[in-house]
Structures are given as structure tokens and as C-alpha cells.
Design an enzyme around this catalytic site. Structure first.
Site, mmCIF file in Angstrom:
data_model
loop_
_atom_site.group_PDB
_atom_site.id
_atom_site.type_symbol
_atom_site.label_atom_id
_atom_site.label_comp_id
_atom_site.label_asym_id
_atom_site.label_seq_id
_atom_site.Cartn_x
_atom_site.Cartn_y
_atom_site.Cartn_z
ATOM 1 N N ARG A 46 -10.498 -33.360 -55.484
ATOM 2 C CA ARG A 46 -11.171 -34.630 -55.746
ATOM 3 C C ARG A 46 -10.215 -35.793 -55.979
ATOM 4 O O ARG A 46 -10.636 -36.954 -55.880
ATOM 5 C CB ARG A 46 -12.114 -34.479 -56.942
ATOM 6 N N ASP A 156 -23.307 -43.336 -71.642
ATOM 7 C CA ASP A 156 -22.530 -42.444 -70.798
ATOM 8 C C ASP A 156 -21.103 -42.965 -70.774
ATOM 9 O O ASP A 156 -20.861 -44.156 -71.017
ATOM 10 C CB ASP A 156 -23.098 -42.374 -69.380
#
Length: 278
Positions: A46, A156
Site C-alpha cells: 500500500r 475518526d
């Protein structure tokens, strides 16, 4: 077997040394609680394109930069790449059924005088959970909803996830009740739907790192923190649940996911499969 594009992607991945892997893992865990000790391949796959895109030729230079000179944008991108912000409406219906039939009658009874609820969606990802909670609140309170302060906090760590959550535009699943689709959404472009204003305005989105002290103005009647602690090691989970406990109002609730559990020494008492009460 992997297809040709997957093979090509694997061939383009950069190598990371044991030392640099350890440094990056320790940095992410100490600052954000995310345990990546078993995620070496995920880190490589990633981040390789990100590292090249930032002009680095090796992992070492990127890790050096992240540990010494990175800014908030760099950190947000790193966390977005390494965590999976996967959620959807009506996720784990058992918890929502308990919330509707047991928790909402309890907390609204306690707040009949002040008519103000305090609910926190911690790790709200792309927003489906807090919007879902708001729909249950509006359904439950019915014509009385306007007399209550039901605004809930949704936090978040990912700026990208919060951006999507604030937009409030989704492809709706078939599992969503037809009356909710009519009452709580409006059509948007491309066959998608936008959350209706009265639901959207009921959620306050804010970036927050769960490793930080929890110092919000009020104690919470309900804290939802589902599919978040799966990223943490046991010590981090225990410490977070202790901070949640202190942030919970007496008699309040903590709701986690079915794939998670609290430390056996928790001060909460279990009242449901994934539901705990102070």
C-alpha cells in the site's frame, strides 16, 4: 492465481528492511494505537506507490521523513493507506436492535426533563453509522424529535473518511428500510442518495485520535466503537476501554462489534452480545 495486473503490482513493490519496518510500526502504534506487526506485506503493497510519488527511492528515506519532518497531511495519507475504512448501513443489526428496544427507552426516560442525549460514534469511518443512529433516534422519538437535542458526535482519525462522511452521499443497500429511503434521503447524481438535512444536521463530525485523552464537555449516554479495536493490541484496547469508561455517564452504554471483546477486568458489565453498561 493472481492476474497480470496483480503480478505487475507485486513486482513494482519496494523492499523494506527489518529495521525500517520496525521503526514505522512502532511510530504508528505509539502515536495512533494501530498494531501493524503482522502487516508487513500490507505496508509494502500500500505504500510503495506513495513513496515513489513523494520522490523517495527507498523505504528508509520515507521512514526517516515520516518520523522527523512529516506534517498532518502526510500523516493523514499514511493512516488512510494503512487502515480499511469499510462500513455500511445497518451493519450488525443485533446491536441496533438492542439500541432501539433497550437503550433508547432507558436513556430517554433518564433525560425526560432536560431532553438532551449524548451519543458518540467513535471511529465513524465514512459516516454510515452515525447517520444510522440518527435515523433510529428520529424513528423512536417521532413527533417529539424536535423537542429533543439529539445531536451526536462522530469522530475518526482519517480526514479522507470524514470528508466522505460530511458529504453524506451513498449508494444505498437493499437492506435499508423503504420508509427510511423515503424519509431520510434525497436522490443525488449517478443513482446515489444524499442524507436528508435533518439527519445530516444531527451529526457533528470531528477529527479525533483515540489515543488522546477524552475530554469532551459531557459524559456520554452511549458510545459506539465498532470494528476499531481490531487494529489495537491488548494493552491499547484495555487502556482505551478504561478511557471510554471514564467518559461514559453512570448507567451509560458502550457498544463494540461482535468480532471484539473487552478485557476480563473491565469495569463495564456485559448486558448484550457486544454491549456493555457502566
Amino acid at each position: 492465481m493472481r492476474n497480470e495486473s496483480e503480478k505487475g503490482s507485486a513486482l513494482n513493490n519496494m523492499e523494506i528492511s527489518d529495521a525500517d519496518f520496525k521503526r514505522l510500526v512502532q511510530f504508528v502504534q505509539s502515536k495512533y494505537g494501530i498494531d501493524l506487526h503482522q502487516k508487513r506485506q500490507l505496508i509494502v503493497s500500500r505504500l510503495s506507490s506513495t513513496i515513489r510519488g513523494r520522490g523517495f527511492t527507498q523505504f528508509k528515506d520515507y521512514v526517516d521523513y515520516m518520523l522527523t519532518r512529516s506534517n498532518s497531511e502526510d500523516i493523514n495519507h499514511l493512516l488512510s493507506r494503512l487502515t480499511t475504512n469499510y462500513t455500511y448501513f445497518m451493519r450488525e443489526m443485533g446491536a441496533f436492535d438492542f439500541f432501539r428496544t433497550r437503550i433508547l427507552p432507558d436513556i430517554t426516560r433518564k433525560h425526560q426533563r432536560d431532553k438532551s442525549l449524548a451519543i458518540w460514534s467513535a471511529g465513524c469511518s465514512s459516516g454510515e453509522e452515525p447517520y444510522n443512529i440518527s435515523m433510529y433516534l428520529m424513528d423512536f422519538l417521532g413527533a417529539q424529535a424536535g423537542a429533543w437535542d439529539t445531536r451526536l458526535l462522530a469522530t475518526d482519525i482519517s480526514v479522507e473518511a470524514l470528508s466522505k462522511a460530511k458529504s453524506g452521499i451513498y449508494e444505498l443497500p437493499d437492506t435499508l428500510p423503504a420508509n427510511w429511503k423515503r424519509n431520510y434521503f434525497v436522490p443525488a447524481d449517478g443513482g446515489k442518495f444524499a442524507v436528508a438535512p435533518r439527519i445530516k444536521n444531527n451529526v457533528i463530525f470531528q477529527q479525533f485520535n483515540l489515543m488522546e485523552p477524552i475530554r469532551f464537555r459531557r459524559k456520554f449516554d452511549v458510545i459506539f466503537c465498532r470494528n476499531v479495536m481490531i487494529y489495537f493490541d491488548q494493552k491499547t484496547k484495555r487502556e482505551l476501554s478504561e478511557r471510554f469508561y471514564e467518559a461514559t455517564a453512570p448507567g451509560g452504554y458502550l457498544i463494540i462489534s461482535m468480532s471484539e471483546n473487552l478485557d476480563p477486568g473491565t469495569k463495564y458489565r456485559r448486558v448484550g452480545a457486544s454491549i456493555f453498561q457502566k
